[in-house]
Design a protein around this motif. Structure first.
Motif, PDB file in Angstrom:
ATOM      1  N   VAL A  51       0.840  -1.201   0.000  1.00  0.00           N
ATOM      2  CA  VAL A  51       0.000   0.000   0.000  1.00  0.00           C
ATOM      3  C   VAL A  51       0.876   1.252   0.000  1.00  0.00           C
ATOM      4  O   VAL A  51       0.634   2.191  -0.761  1.00  0.00           O
ATOM      5  CB  VAL A  51      -0.961   0.010   1.209  1.00  0.00           C
ATOM      6  N   LEU A  52       1.919   1.252   0.825  1.00  0.00           N
ATOM      7  CA  LEU A  52       2.799   2.424   0.890  1.00  0.00           C
ATOM      8  C   LEU A  52       3.587   2.610  -0.407  1.00  0.00           C
ATOM      9  O   LEU A  52       3.781   3.749  -0.859  1.00  0.00           O
ATOM     10  CB  LEU A  52       3.735   2.302   2.089  1.00  0.00           C
ATOM     11  N   ASP A  53       4.026   1.506  -1.019  1.00  0.00           N
ATOM     12  CA  ASP A  53       4.714   1.597  -2.312  1.00  0.00           C
ATOM     13  C   ASP A  53       3.776   2.157  -3.382  1.00  0.00           C
ATOM     14  O   ASP A  53       4.178   2.994  -4.196  1.00  0.00           O
ATOM     15  CB  ASP A  53       5.253   0.237  -2.752  1.00  0.00           C
ATOM     16  N   ALA A  54       2.517   1.703  -3.385  1.00  0.00           N
ATOM     17  CA  ALA A  54       1.533   2.213  -4.348  1.00  0.00           C
ATOM     18  C   ALA A  54       1.266   3.694  -4.101  1.00  0.00           C
ATOM     19  O   ALA A  54       1.133   4.480  -5.046  1.00  0.00           O
ATOM     20  CB  ALA A  54       0.233   1.408  -4.252  1.00  0.00           C
ATOM     21  N   ARG A  55       1.243   4.092  -2.854  1.00  0.00           N
ATOM     22  CA  ARG A  55       1.071   5.503  -2.516  1.00  0.00           C
ATOM     23  C   ARG A  55       2.234   6.326  -3.060  1.00  0.00           C
ATOM     24  O   ARG A  55       2.043   7.401  -3.614  1.00  0.00           O
ATOM     25  CB  ARG A  55       0.979   5.652  -1.000  1.00  0.00           C
ATOM     26  N   ASP A  56       3.461   5.808  -2.928  1.00  0.00           N
ATOM     27  CA  ASP A  56       4.638   6.512  -3.446  1.00  0.00           C
ATOM     28  C   ASP A  56       4.549   6.697  -4.954  1.00  0.00           C
ATOM     29  O   ASP A  56       4.863   7.764  -5.481  1.00  0.00           O
ATOM     30  CB  ASP A  56       5.926   5.753  -3.095  1.00  0.00           C
ATOM     31  N   GLN A  57       4.092   5.655  -5.654  1.00  0.00           N
ATOM     32  CA  GLN A  57       3.952   5.736  -7.113  1.00  0.00           C
ATOM     33  C   GLN A  57       2.891   6.762  -7.508  1.00  0.00           C
ATOM     34  O   GLN A  57       3.077   7.527  -8.455  1.00  0.00           O
ATOM     35  CB  GLN A  57       3.615   4.360  -7.705  1.00  0.00           C
ATOM     36  N   LEU A  58       1.793   6.768  -6.797  1.00  0.00           N
ATOM     37  CA  LEU A  58       0.724   7.723  -7.066  1.00  0.00           C
ATOM     38  C   LEU A  58       1.221   9.149  -6.846  1.00  0.00           C
ATOM     39  O   LEU A  58       0.958  10.039  -7.662  1.00  0.00           O
ATOM     40  CB  LEU A  58      -0.481   7.429  -6.163  1.00  0.00           C
ATOM     41  N   GLU A  59       1.954   9.356  -5.787  1.00  0.00           N
ATOM     42  CA  GLU A  59       2.487  10.684  -5.495  1.00  0.00           C
ATOM     43  C   GLU A  59       3.500  11.121  -6.560  1.00  0.00           C
ATOM     44  O   GLU A  59       3.491  12.274  -6.993  1.00  0.00           O
ATOM     45  CB  GLU A  59       3.131  10.698  -4.107  1.00  0.00           C
ATOM     46  N   LYS A  60       4.353  10.197  -7.017  1.00  0.00           N
ATOM     47  CA  LYS A  60       5.333  10.513  -8.066  1.00  0.00           C
ATOM     48  C   LYS A  60       4.649  10.900  -9.377  1.00  0.00           C
ATOM     49  O   LYS A  60       5.146  11.721 -10.124  1.00  0.00           O
ATOM     50  CB  LYS A  60       6.268   9.323  -8.315  1.00  0.00           C
ATOM     51  N   SER A  61       3.513  10.289  -9.635  1.00  0.00           N
ATOM     52  CA  SER A  61       2.773  10.601 -10.871  1.00  0.00           C
ATOM     53  C   SER A  61       2.011  11.925 -10.757  1.00  0.00           C
ATOM     54  O   SER A  61       1.344  12.318 -11.703  1.00  0.00           O
ATOM     55  CB  SER A  61       1.801   9.468 -11.197  1.00  0.00           C
ATOM     56  N   GLU A  62       2.108  12.558  -9.601  1.00  0.00           N
ATOM     57  CA  GLU A  62       1.457  13.844  -9.326  1.00  0.00           C
ATOM     58  C   GLU A  62      -0.064  13.777  -9.433  1.00  0.00           C
ATOM     59  O   GLU A  62      -0.718  14.750  -9.798  1.00  0.00           O
ATOM     60  CB  GLU A  62       2.043  14.950 -10.203  1.00  0.00           C
ATOM     61  N   GLN A  63      -0.621  12.603  -9.111  1.00  0.00           N
ATOM     62  CA  GLN A  63      -2.071  12.435  -9.134  1.00  0.00           C
ATOM     63  C   GLN A  63      -2.687  12.550  -7.745  1.00  0.00           C
ATOM     64  O   GLN A  63      -3.850  12.223  -7.560  1.00  0.00           O
ATOM     65  CB  GLN A  63      -2.425  11.074  -9.744  1.00  0.00           C
TER      66      GLN A  63
END
Length: 160
Positions: free
Chosen positions: A67-79
């Motif tokens: 979940v935290l890794d997916a959150r990091d990816q979402l944040e990197k995508s600026e979404q």
């Protein structure tokens, strides 16, 4: 002269004691003293926001890590962000003094799993968080975080 000699002996004896204590210290730290499940949870209350720091991801295992890794990816995508702030504090605003005064952390370890409960007061209201941990390579890692008070779990978040 005699006082100078006695002073020298006292200094030498103190230095030897300090050297001995330093030399045996690693042998005095046993696994029971270092590396408990409670000790794995405490930093999240000493450094609020630690769970969101990608550099600290080694403190987690799945499902929490996923979940935290997916959150990091979402944040990197600026979404945006998919997690609430202050999750270890039940996503509430807090006063550090009130937290420090009220925080109680207890844990129960059974083999390679542990449950740690953190109870505290935030904004005058009692909160209870349950941490599920797994021992991986001799270290306790957070597998999930649940709010007993507000009935949510980190593992239930969908960060996509």
């Amino acid at each position: 002269m005699r006082r100078a000699i006695e002073g020298h002996h006292a200094n030498a004896e103190a230095a030897m004691k300090a050297a001995f204590a330093t030399a045996i210290l690693p042998f005095l730290v046993t696994p029971a003293m270092a590396g408990t499940a409670v000790e794995a949870v405490r930093p999240f209350y000493d450094h609020v926001g630690l769970e969101l720091d990608p550099a600290e991801r080694g403190r987690f295992v799945d499902p929490a890590k996923a979940v935290l890794d997916a959150r990091d990816q979402l944040e990197k995508s600026e979404q945006g962000d998919c997690l609430d702030a202050n999750m270890p504090l039940d996503s509430t605003a807090y006063d550090k003094a009130e937290l420090d005064r009220s925080l109680k952390i207890i844990g129960s370890e059974t083999g390679d799993t542990a449950i740690v409960v953190a109870a505290f007061t935030a904004q005058g209201e009692p909160h209870r968080m349950q941490w599920k941990l797994k021992k991986v390579d001799g270290e306790w890692k957070v597998a999930d975080l649940l709010s007993v008070t507000n009935e949510w779990a980190l593992s239930q978040y969908q960060c996509q």
